[in-house]
Design a protein around this motif. Structure first.
Motif, mmCIF file in Angstrom:
data_model
loop_
_atom_site.group_PDB
_atom_site.id
_atom_site.type_symbol
_atom_site.label_atom_id
_atom_site.label_comp_id
_atom_site.label_asym_id
_atom_site.label_seq_id
_atom_site.Cartn_x
_atom_site.Cartn_y
_atom_site.Cartn_z
ATOM 1 N N LEU A 1 1.539 -0.715 -0.817
ATOM 2 C CA LEU A 1 1.405 -1.156 0.770
ATOM 3 C C LEU A 1 1.721 0.161 0.928
ATOM 4 O O LEU A 1 1.107 1.098 2.148
ATOM 5 C CB LEU A 1 2.690 -1.932 0.755
ATOM 6 N N GLN A 2 2.073 1.284 0.384
ATOM 7 C CA GLN A 2 3.044 2.896 0.880
ATOM 8 C C GLN A 2 1.757 3.654 0.494
ATOM 9 O O GLN A 2 1.479 4.509 1.633
ATOM 10 C CB GLN A 2 4.243 3.258 0.361
ATOM 11 N N LEU A 3 1.447 3.723 -0.133
ATOM 12 C CA LEU A 3 0.008 4.410 -0.648
ATOM 13 C C LEU A 3 -1.230 3.820 0.440
ATOM 14 O O LEU A 3 -1.758 5.028 0.883
ATOM 15 C CB LEU A 3 -0.817 4.237 -2.050
ATOM 16 N N GLU A 4 -1.773 2.985 0.561
ATOM 17 C CA GLU A 4 -2.581 1.947 1.947
ATOM 18 C C GLU A 4 -1.980 3.238 2.996
ATOM 19 O O GLU A 4 -2.945 3.394 4.275
ATOM 20 C CB GLU A 4 -2.742 0.804 1.631
ATOM 21 N N GLU A 5 -0.890 2.892 3.520
ATOM 22 C CA GLU A 5 -0.215 3.782 5.420
ATOM 23 C C GLU A 5 -0.601 4.609 5.036
ATOM 24 O O GLU A 5 -0.972 5.706 6.001
ATOM 25 C CB GLU A 5 1.303 2.653 5.277
ATOM 26 N N GLU A 6 -0.653 5.400 3.856
ATOM 27 C CA GLU A 6 -0.029 6.750 3.868
ATOM 28 C C GLU A 6 -2.469 7.164 3.559
ATOM 29 O O GLU A 6 -1.684 8.291 4.599
ATOM 30 C CB GLU A 6 0.433 7.489 2.582
ATOM 31 N N GLU A 7 -2.613 6.442 3.119
ATOM 32 C CA GLU A 7 -4.308 7.261 3.234
ATOM 33 C C GLU A 7 -4.606 7.207 4.885
ATOM 34 O O GLU A 7 -5.591 7.562 5.603
ATOM 35 C CB GLU A 7 -5.076 6.428 2.498
ATOM 36 N N LYS A 8 -4.390 5.534 5.483
ATOM 37 C CA LYS A 8 -4.562 5.417 6.725
ATOM 38 C C LYS A 8 -3.969 6.416 8.081
ATOM 39 O O LYS A 8 -4.187 7.263 8.751
ATOM 40 C CB LYS A 8 -4.149 4.101 7.193
ATOM 41 N N ARG A 9 -2.726 6.736 7.133
ATOM 42 C CA ARG A 9 -2.126 7.716 8.302
ATOM 43 C C ARG A 9 -3.132 9.139 8.431
ATOM 44 O O ARG A 9 -3.616 10.194 9.111
ATOM 45 C CB ARG A 9 -0.451 8.287 8.411
ATOM 46 N N ARG A 10 -2.973 9.612 6.873
ATOM 47 C CA ARG A 10 -4.186 11.068 6.977
ATOM 48 C C ARG A 10 -5.259 10.775 7.200
ATOM 49 O O ARG A 10 -6.107 11.946 8.143
ATOM 50 C CB ARG A 10 -4.286 10.976 5.007
ATOM 51 N N GLN A 11 -6.029 9.153 7.334
ATOM 52 C CA GLN A 11 -7.290 9.761 7.776
ATOM 53 C C GLN A 11 -7.668 9.830 9.309
ATOM 54 O O GLN A 11 -8.345 10.051 9.872
ATOM 55 C CB GLN A 11 -8.321 7.809 7.352
#
Length: 238
Positions: free
Chosen positions: A135-145
């Motif tokens: 979940l932490q990785l998914e949130e980080e990818e969303k922030r970068r996008q």
């Protein structure tokens, strides 16, 4: 009635005698003394700083003190197969150190203190359980996008675009290099000649002025001489 004396001091012990060896020597008196303290001697390269060892012992029965004295007189104290005779006498101070200190009534009361309990509750509320690594990785990818999309749609001011352009940067560097370029040898020689010519003209002007001033002074001196000669001639004629 005099107080009962049972604390003795054993002085003039060898400096090489340590605590373990001392208690081995007085092993036969175990159980007869209820308290003891040993302070080892001190050896120094300066004789005035040498200090012999000393020991304190408390005997509840006075008869045991006389036994210790007889033990010392008969050569019972020995170190490295060499006997020595310590000085045994009653201690000047017969008081014994306290075995235990009174317990502090406030000890252990902090756990029941209201302020402490409020602090612990507040700290426990602050603790946040982190989500799983996925979940932490998914949130980080969303922030970068989201950040990339903002950068694409973001409006840039003209002056910022001009400064960010690498061509303009290279032009500024070349201009600064041209400005800071050192003069050539011919330019330096020409500059040197102009300085020398200016210096020569100033020297010539100074000399001409000095000659003019000198000629004026000569004229004034000649006039004054003529006046004096005329006055002298008149005086002679009269």
């Amino acid at each position: 009635m005099a107080k009962k004396q049972g604390k003795v001091v054993v002085r003039n012990l060898p400096r090489s005698l340590d605590e373990e060896k001392f208690y081995e020597i007085v092993k036969s008196f175990e159980g007869k003394y209820s308290w003891s303290y040993f302070r080892p001697g001190k050896s120094s390269m300066f004789p005035s700083r040498n200090r012999p060892g000393v020991a304190f012992m408390y005997f509840p029965n006075e008869s045991d003190i006389f036994e210790l004295l007889n033990f010392a007189e008969n050569g019972g104290f020995a170190l490295n197969e060499r006997s020595f005779k310590p000085q045994i006498e009653f201690a000047p101070c017969q008081h014994l150190p306290k075995k235990s200190y009174p317990k502090d009534s406030r000890e252990g009361r902090y756990k029941t203190d209201l302020h402490y309990m409020d602090f612990i509750d507040a700290e426990e509320e602050k603790i946040e359980i982190l989500p799983s690594a996925e979940l932490q990785l998914e949130e980080e990818e969303k922030r970068r996008q989201g950040k990339e999309g903002l950068e694409e749609t973001e409006d840039i001011a003209p002056i910022v675009a001009f400064l960010q352009d690498p061509k303009n940067r290279s032009g500024r560097r070349q201009a600064s290099k041209k400005k800071s370029k050192k003069p050539d040898l011919a330019e330096r020689k020409a500059f040197k000649r102009t300085i020398e010519s200016d210096k020569n003209t100033k020297d010539k002007q100074g000399r001409a002025k000095h000659e003019q001033d000198h000629s004026k002074d000569n004229k004034k001196s000649n006039k004054s001489r003529e006046k004096r000669s005329k006055k002298s001639e008149k005086a002679l004629s009269q």
